[in-house]
Motif scaffolding. Sequence first.
Motif, PDB file in Angstrom:
ATOM      1  N   GLU A 141     -43.868  -6.963  24.140  1.00 36.96           N
ATOM      2  CA  GLU A 141     -42.672  -6.601  23.369  1.00 36.96           C
ATOM      3  C   GLU A 141     -42.463  -5.082  23.388  1.00 36.96           C
ATOM      4  O   GLU A 141     -43.377  -4.319  23.684  1.00 36.96           O
ATOM      5  N   GLY A 142     -41.248  -4.677  23.014  1.00 32.18           N
ATOM      6  CA  GLY A 142     -40.860  -3.280  23.187  1.00 32.18           C
ATOM      7  C   GLY A 142     -41.139  -2.389  21.973  1.00 32.18           C
ATOM      8  O   GLY A 142     -40.910  -2.781  20.827  1.00 32.18           O
ATOM      9  N   VAL A 143     -41.591  -1.188  22.267  1.00 34.14           N
ATOM     10  CA  VAL A 143     -41.767  -0.146  21.241  1.00 34.14           C
ATOM     11  C   VAL A 143     -40.928   1.057  21.670  1.00 34.14           C
ATOM     12  O   VAL A 143     -41.122   1.586  22.766  1.00 34.14           O
ATOM     13  N   VAL A 144     -39.986   1.466  20.823  1.00 34.59           N
ATOM     14  CA  VAL A 144     -39.133   2.610  21.169  1.00 34.59           C
ATOM     15  C   VAL A 144     -39.807   3.893  20.725  1.00 34.59           C
ATOM     16  O   VAL A 144     -40.377   3.975  19.632  1.00 34.59           O
TER      17      VAL A 144
ATOM     18  N   SER B 258     -33.977  -4.953  22.468  1.00 31.84           N
ATOM     19  CA  SER B 258     -35.182  -5.397  23.181  1.00 31.84           C
ATOM     20  C   SER B 258     -36.460  -4.816  22.564  1.00 31.84           C
ATOM     21  O   SER B 258     -37.528  -4.913  23.163  1.00 31.84           O
ATOM     22  N   ALA B 259     -36.345  -4.211  21.384  1.00 34.08           N
ATOM     23  CA  ALA B 259     -37.526  -3.607  20.748  1.00 34.08           C
ATOM     24  C   ALA B 259     -37.930  -4.367  19.490  1.00 34.08           C
ATOM     25  O   ALA B 259     -37.142  -5.118  18.914  1.00 34.08           O
ATOM     26  N   ARG B 260     -39.181  -4.156  19.073  1.00 33.20           N
ATOM     27  CA  ARG B 260     -39.642  -4.710  17.799  1.00 33.20           C
ATOM     28  C   ARG B 260     -40.081  -3.604  16.843  1.00 33.20           C
ATOM     29  O   ARG B 260     -40.156  -3.806  15.637  1.00 33.20           O
ATOM     30  N   LEU B 261     -40.389  -2.447  17.412  1.00 29.83           N
ATOM     31  CA  LEU B 261     -40.938  -1.376  16.583  1.00 29.83           C
ATOM     32  C   LEU B 261     -40.363  -0.037  17.037  1.00 29.83           C
ATOM     33  O   LEU B 261     -40.168   0.184  18.228  1.00 29.83           O
TER      34      LEU B 261
ATOM     35  N   LEU C 268     -52.160   2.436  16.954  1.00 29.31           N
ATOM     36  CA  LEU C 268     -52.566   1.216  17.660  1.00 29.31           C
ATOM     37  C   LEU C 268     -52.572   0.020  16.708  1.00 29.31           C
ATOM     38  O   LEU C 268     -52.071  -1.059  17.040  1.00 29.31           O
ATOM     39  N   ALA C 269     -53.126   0.216  15.506  1.00 28.82           N
ATOM     40  CA  ALA C 269     -53.218  -0.895  14.553  1.00 28.82           C
ATOM     41  C   ALA C 269     -51.829  -1.409  14.169  1.00 28.82           C
ATOM     42  O   ALA C 269     -51.610  -2.625  14.080  1.00 28.82           O
ATOM     43  N   THR C 270     -50.875  -0.503  13.974  1.00 28.68           N
ATOM     44  CA  THR C 270     -49.538  -0.952  13.578  1.00 28.68           C
ATOM     45  C   THR C 270     -48.816  -1.631  14.755  1.00 28.68           C
ATOM     46  O   THR C 270     -48.112  -2.631  14.573  1.00 28.68           O
ATOM     47  N   ILE C 271     -49.029  -1.105  15.947  1.00 23.15           N
ATOM     48  CA  ILE C 271     -48.407  -1.747  17.120  1.00 23.15           C
ATOM     49  C   ILE C 271     -48.934  -3.177  17.274  1.00 23.15           C
ATOM     50  O   ILE C 271     -48.176  -4.128  17.454  1.00 23.15           O
ATOM     51  N   VAL C 272     -50.255  -3.320  17.159  1.00 24.58           N
ATOM     52  CA  VAL C 272     -50.857  -4.646  17.317  1.00 24.58           C
ATOM     53  C   VAL C 272     -50.410  -5.585  16.190  1.00 24.58           C
ATOM     54  O   VAL C 272     -50.162  -6.770  16.401  1.00 24.58           O
ATOM     55  N   ALA C 273     -50.280  -5.024  14.988  1.00 24.40           N
ATOM     56  CA  ALA C 273     -49.919  -5.868  13.840  1.00 24.40           C
ATOM     57  C   ALA C 273     -48.465  -6.343  13.894  1.00 24.40           C
ATOM     58  O   ALA C 273     -48.162  -7.467  13.501  1.00 24.40           O
ATOM     59  N   PHE C 274     -47.568  -5.496  14.352  1.00 24.14           N
ATOM     60  CA  PHE C 274     -46.138  -5.802  14.200  1.00 24.14           C
ATOM     61  C   PHE C 274     -45.426  -6.202  15.490  1.00 24.14           C
ATOM     62  O   PHE C 274     -44.218  -6.451  15.474  1.00 24.14           O
ATOM     63  N   THR C 275     -46.166  -6.219  16.595  1.00 25.55           N
ATOM     64  CA  THR C 275     -45.524  -6.632  17.851  1.00 25.55           C
ATOM     65  C   THR C 275     -46.479  -7.551  18.615  1.00 25.55           C
ATOM     66  O   THR C 275     -47.675  -7.568  18.357  1.00 25.55           O
ATOM     67  N   GLU C 276     -45.916  -8.268  19.564  1.00 27.13           N
ATOM     68  CA  GLU C 276     -46.723  -9.117  20.454  1.00 27.13           C
ATOM     69  C   GLU C 276     -46.820  -8.428  21.816  1.00 27.13           C
ATOM     70  O   GLU C 276     -45.960  -7.608  22.150  1.00 27.13           O
ATOM     71  N   PRO C 277     -47.837  -8.794  22.598  1.00 24.96           N
ATOM     72  CA  PRO C 277     -47.939  -8.213  23.939  1.00 24.96           C
ATOM     73  C   PRO C 277     -46.623  -8.358  24.706  1.00 24.96           C
ATOM     74  O   PRO C 277     -45.950  -9.382  24.594  1.00 24.96           O
TER      75      PRO C 277
ATOM     76  N   LYS D   6     -44.354  -2.801  25.763  1.00 24.80           N
ATOM     77  CA  LYS D   6     -43.446  -2.109  26.682  1.00 24.80           C
ATOM     78  C   LYS D   6     -42.918  -0.849  26.011  1.00 24.80           C
ATOM     79  O   LYS D   6     -42.360  -0.910  24.909  1.00 24.80           O
ATOM     80  N   LEU D   7     -43.105   0.274  26.694  1.00 27.57           N
ATOM     81  CA  LEU D   7     -42.578   1.532  26.158  1.00 27.57           C
ATOM     82  C   LEU D   7     -41.092   1.622  26.482  1.00 27.57           C
ATOM     83  O   LEU D   7     -40.698   1.587  27.649  1.00 27.57           O
ATOM     84  N   ILE D   8     -40.273   1.694  25.446  1.00 25.17           N
ATOM     85  CA  ILE D   8     -38.837   1.891  25.650  1.00 25.17           C
ATOM     86  C   ILE D   8     -38.555   3.355  25.341  1.00 25.17           C
ATOM     87  O   ILE D   8     -38.556   3.770  24.177  1.00 25.17           O
TER      88      ILE D   8
END
Length: 381
Positions: free
Chosen positions: A108-111, A156-159, A97-106, A130-132
Amino acid sequence: MGTVDFFRSRRNTKWTRYGPDVIPAWVADMDFGVAPAVQAAIKRLVDEQDYGYADREGGFPERAVAFAFSRHQKELYGWEPDPDLVVPLPDLVQAMLATIVAFTEPSEGVVLQLPAYPPFISTIEASGRKLIANPMIDDGNGWCLDLARLEADAPSARLLMVCNPQNPTGRVLTRVELSALGRVAIDHDLVIVCDEVHAELTYAGSAHLPMALVSPEIAARTVTITSATKSFNIAGLRCAVMHFGSPKLFDRFRKRIPDGLLGHLSVVGVDATIAAWADGAQWLQSTLGHLDANRGHLGDFVAQRKYIGYHEPQATYLAWLDLTNLNLEPSPWEFLKRTANIVTTAGWEFGQDYGQFVRLNFATPSAVLEEILSRIAAAIG
Ligand SMILES: Cc1ncc(COP(=O)(O)O)c(C=O)c1O
């Protein structure tokens, strides 16, 4: 007290949640106790009633964990993570959770490769990202990455969230696969978060490679998250680490997540983790031997039932079973619970397309595994 009676007498969720008729094969705890070094470290705390603010190795306990992690990785893989880039914290889901919050914005996509350990999915969703989904492909010989789809979705992803060894398939990704993931991350400027918590449970025949060792370029954008909880069976003690592969990545993280938000570790988790990493090797080796024998036993069971889809895990004690051909109603999980009194983890928790799968935990004494398999055999044939 017989083994099963002892397991049931403890206050451990695996054995208590579903009642006395059920044999549990769900949550990822092992029914094997812990390494003597871990037990001794905890006993010392108890004997000395030493529960105040702790000093370890001349400093804060978190610092001692960071050094222990670095020493241990060097011993295992020749990798020497910089302790200054290690952040200990209570648990891995918090690290996700901490890394998702730190490296992406609401939004945005996480693969994420599917099927996936359920908290990966719920954490991405709970964070408003967004779950990709990047479903793995069963090519008949095993579960493989779908790199073409990953490449198509990466813009379309950031992480990129990676789990290696993978829960629930037990895949240990090869250097070639890790390099390919890293290449996509570099090309599309994705941060990689790599969960390696099952790494030390890799069986002979496969080799775990930390993502941060694949190349310096990949390391620089990789956050490795891991702990001793799975290999050393101490999930209740709450101690994990994040390692940032470059000072730049760490700075980005710190700007978004203040230290205080991550809390401090319990000294019990600290001492147990340090003891496990420093002196737990012999216990781990014998435990892995036990798991390997169980893996073989389960493999024989499945081999006699060709209608079950299964690839032998290359690591860890979780078997990912495809029961589609059995048409079990209302679902394989429910059927096994009701008819066999065996509780697995339901496939749908790992992604919506996996309702016909179950994940079976085989980290239990061989007599208990025997009983699990004979109950399943009686229910399905
Ligand atoms: C891949 C993976 N990551 C994280 C965790 C959570 O670990 P912990 O509860 O020790 O933080 C688990 C637990 O089973 C897991 O399998």
